[in-house]
Write a protein that holds these residues in place. Structure first.
Motif, short mmCIF file in Angstrom:
data_model
loop_
_atom_site.label_atom_id
_atom_site.label_comp_id
_atom_site.label_asym_id
_atom_site.label_seq_id
_atom_site.Cartn_x
_atom_site.Cartn_y
_atom_site.Cartn_z
N PRO A 3 13.88 -19.19 -22.12
CA PRO A 3 13.73 -18.15 -23.15
C PRO A 3 12.54 -17.23 -22.90
O PRO A 3 12.61 -16.03 -23.17
CB PRO A 3 13.51 -18.96 -24.45
CG PRO A 3 14.03 -20.31 -24.17
CD PRO A 3 13.87 -20.53 -22.70
N TYR A 4 11.44 -17.77 -22.34
CA TYR A 4 10.27 -16.95 -22.06
C TYR A 4 10.56 -15.95 -20.95
O TYR A 4 10.24 -14.78 -21.06
CB TYR A 4 9.07 -17.81 -21.68
CG TYR A 4 8.66 -18.81 -22.73
CD1 TYR A 4 8.15 -18.39 -23.94
CD2 TYR A 4 8.80 -20.17 -22.52
CE1 TYR A 4 7.77 -19.29 -24.92
CE2 TYR A 4 8.43 -21.08 -23.49
CZ TYR A 4 7.92 -20.64 -24.69
OH TYR A 4 7.56 -21.54 -25.65
N VAL A 5 11.16 -16.43 -19.87
CA VAL A 5 11.46 -15.57 -18.73
C VAL A 5 12.37 -14.43 -19.15
O VAL A 5 12.13 -13.26 -18.86
CB VAL A 5 12.09 -16.38 -17.57
CG1 VAL A 5 12.61 -15.46 -16.47
CG2 VAL A 5 11.10 -17.38 -17.01
N GLU A 6 13.43 -14.78 -19.87
CA GLU A 6 14.39 -13.77 -20.31
C GLU A 6 13.74 -12.75 -21.26
O GLU A 6 13.92 -11.54 -21.12
CB GLU A 6 15.56 -14.47 -21.02
CG GLU A 6 16.80 -13.62 -21.09
CD GLU A 6 17.99 -14.44 -21.55
OE1 GLU A 6 18.60 -14.02 -22.54
OE2 GLU A 6 18.28 -15.48 -20.93
N ALA A 7 12.96 -13.25 -22.21
CA ALA A 7 12.35 -12.36 -23.20
C ALA A 7 11.30 -11.45 -22.58
O ALA A 7 11.24 -10.26 -22.89
CB ALA A 7 11.72 -13.19 -24.32
N ASN A 69 7.35 -9.63 -13.52
CA ASN A 69 7.03 -11.03 -13.24
C ASN A 69 7.35 -11.94 -14.42
O ASN A 69 7.05 -13.14 -14.36
CB ASN A 69 5.55 -11.17 -12.88
CG ASN A 69 5.21 -10.46 -11.58
OD1 ASN A 69 6.06 -10.36 -10.69
ND2 ASN A 69 3.99 -9.96 -11.47
N ALA A 70 7.95 -11.42 -15.46
CA ALA A 70 8.29 -12.19 -16.66
C ALA A 70 7.07 -12.88 -17.25
O ALA A 70 7.15 -13.98 -17.79
CB ALA A 70 9.40 -13.20 -16.37
N ALA A 71 5.90 -12.21 -17.15
CA ALA A 71 4.66 -12.73 -17.73
C ALA A 71 4.59 -12.34 -19.20
O ALA A 71 5.30 -11.41 -19.63
CB ALA A 71 3.46 -12.17 -16.97
N PRO A 72 3.76 -13.02 -19.99
CA PRO A 72 3.62 -12.63 -21.40
C PRO A 72 3.40 -11.13 -21.52
O PRO A 72 2.59 -10.55 -20.80
CB PRO A 72 2.39 -13.43 -21.86
CG PRO A 72 2.45 -14.67 -21.02
CD PRO A 72 2.94 -14.20 -19.67
N GLY A 73 4.15 -10.51 -22.44
CA GLY A 73 4.25 -9.06 -22.43
C GLY A 73 3.61 -8.34 -23.58
O GLY A 73 3.27 -8.91 -24.62
N THR A 74 3.47 -7.02 -23.40
CA THR A 74 2.84 -6.11 -24.35
C THR A 74 3.85 -5.07 -24.80
O THR A 74 4.56 -4.48 -23.98
CB THR A 74 1.63 -5.42 -23.70
OG1 THR A 74 0.66 -6.42 -23.36
CG2 THR A 74 1.00 -4.39 -24.62
#
Length: 195
Positions: A3-7, A69-74
């Motif tokens: 879910p994190y990668v996709e989001a 990179n599917a890192a936490p986003g802004t």
């Protein structure tokens, strides 16, 4: 993990009564620079006031890499009326094993004290709990920036304590106030009305 990668690789667009939260684009550079160069906006965040639009574009390139990179986003915070970008809000980090995260934000001084950031924060909290399946989301602000604490309270977060000299920012150690909200205390936006 999925879910994190996709989001984060395809950050969605979130809407509130007055705002659109969406991925940052290079075409946002002028709006972002307009408030990022303000020393009062930069005073309590971990970045320095931007000295040129080139610095703002470099920051946007960094955010675009984070998406790839599917890192936490802004999210860019844009006005629904006209589309002007007036701030950013996003995840500083996510701990998958504990299903917890930290949120940070900044807002153009021209839009302070109008409830915009509380509105954006409620939307991001809803996204964190309903789409990322997080259990805890926290945020912190420097003690000499109480207005940020009001934003957190207005969004339903609770004060959990003072962390002495928690961060080193702009040549000094700063005490911070820690706020958090856990899943069991959060009322999804689908079950409440906007204030």
């Amino acid at each position: 993990m999925q879910p994190y990668v996709e989001a984060f690789s395809r950050l969605p667009t979130l809407t509130t009564p007055r705002l659109i939260l969406r991925p940052v684009r290079m075409s946002d550079a002028q709006d972002l620079y307009e408030y990022s160069r303000d020393p009062q906006v930069a005073q309590h965040v971990l970045w320095e006031a931007h000295r040129s639009i080139h610095q703002t574009r470099a920051y946007i390139r960094y955010l675009l890499r984070q998406y790839r990179n599917a890192a936490p986003g802004t999210f860019a915070i844009a006005l629904r009326d006209g589309g002007k970008v007036i701030g950013t809000i996003g995840f500083m980090w996510v701990q998958r094993e504990n299903r917890s995260a930290e949120v940070g934000y900044s807002l153009s001084r021209a839009y302070w004290n109008r409830g915009y950031m509380s509105e954006a924060l409620r939307a991001v909290l809803d996204f964190g709990f309903t789409k990322l399946n997080l259990n805890r989301i926290e945020a912190q602000h420097e003690c000499d920036n109480p207005a940020s604490g009001h934003v957190m309270k207005n969004a339903g977060m609770r004060h959990e304590g003072t962390l002495r000299e928690r961060i080193y920012n702009k040549g000094r150690y700063a005490d911070v106030e820690l706020y958090a909200i856990v899943r069991r205390d959060f009322v999804p936006l689908s079950e409440r009305s906007w204030p």
